[in-house]
Design a protein around this motif. Structure first.
Motif: not given
Length: 324
Positions: A24-34, A54-61, A90-91
């Protein structure tokens, strides 16, 4: 479609919950868009979980952070190492940098320059290999022997799968129920995380994987009932070139409802359409789910569909719809 993996290495949903607290301290809770445009086009309600933010631009973080911050101090001192076409590299570099430990990554020489630059920007040390699974694994073996670093596999690692499972956990908290969830499949880390989470908290949700036609080894494995691994497929979806392994095959073979494929042009068209209509940056690998939805509208019509947008690390100098 039975697997032979040791049950002791299969992560549990408790591991997902623990991972979520750890990262939790190291990632974003990413938004859900429609998008009303896409809803009308498909005849379904689509919900996009934007891991491109997401941090580092991908879920793999998520998986990388779970692995790095779960290491003992003694293991962490030796650093971490991996092989990856980009986003895991990169993650892991990002996560290692946050913990202050070294990170060595083996990347194909053909990996996007934007991803190589990001790895270096996070402090990762790159060793290049040829663009094949065989070369990647051979060069990595040399790097690991030289460094003694802890191997964090891009997807065939229970720590990584548990970390990726946090994405669909958030997704279900952010939506009022889904009928289906769809994500890209290469090695199967994200899909395995979806399987792990949804089979425990929302077993009614169908899990669908999306794959390029030109790198369709997961599709063929799914149909055959055993892993079929391509060594060096060629596709614009650079993050989806790697084959399933025993851990991810366990989840795919037991929990995935279907695997759908899309052509190179369909992937490019879906990517461009998302940029135009949703004003968000997604990389080619992430456009594959939408491409398969647009190709198979009848399958999704009338459903509430969760779409995981897995990353946004794009080489802006080489956009696929720009020629010349």
């Amino acid at each position: 479609m039975k697997d032979t993996i040791d049950p002791a290495v299969i992560p549990t949903y408790d591991d997902v919950v623990a991972a979520h607290e750890r990262i939790k301290p190291h990632i974003h809770r990413t938004p859900v868009l429609t998008s009303s445009y896409f809803n009308d086009l498909v005849g379904a309600e689509l919900f996009f979980k934007c891991e491109n933010f997401q941090k580092a631009g991908a879920f793999k973080v998520r998986g990388a952070c779970n692995a790095v911050f779960g290491l003992s101090d003694a293991l962490a001192e030796r650093g971490v190492a991996t092989h990856s076409s980009g986003n895991h590299a990169l993650s892991l570099s990002y996560a290692a940098g946050r913990r202050g430990i070294p990170c060595n990554v083996v990347m194909p020489r053909t990996a996007p320059e934007a991803k190589k630059a990001a790895v270096r920007g996070y402090g990762g040390i790159i060793t290049e290999c040829e663009p094949s699974t065989t070369s990647r694994e051979a060069v990595f073996a040399e790097v690991q022997e030289r460094t003694g670093a802890e191997f964090v596999h891009p997807y065939n690692d229970p720590r990584v799968v548990a970390g990726q499972g946090t994405c669909s956990r958030e997704f279900m908290e952010q939506t009022d129920g889904l009928d289906m969830m769809i994500a890209p499949i290469g090695g199967g880390g994200m899909i395995s995380g979806c399987c792990l989470t949804l089979s425990n908290i929302a077993p009614e949700v169908q899990i669908i994987a999306a794959e390029p036609e030109q790198a369709d080894d997961a599709y063929r494995s799914f149909k055959a009932g055993h892993i079929i691994a391509d060594d060096a497929p060629v596709t614009i979806a650079d993050g989806l070139k790697v084959p399933l392994k025993d851990l991810t095959w366990h989840f795919v073979s037991n929990h995935v409802s279907d695997i759908l494929t899309a052509s190179e042009q369909e992937i490019i068209d879906a990517m461009k359409l998302t940029w135009q209509r949703m004003k968000i940056v997604m990389e080619p690998s992430c456009a594959v789910p939408l491409a398969t939805i647009l190709k198979n509208k009848d399958k999704f019509a009338g459903k509430r569909v969760g779409v995981i947008v897995t990353g946004g690390n794009v080489d802006l100098d080489k956009l696929p719809w720009i020629t010349g």
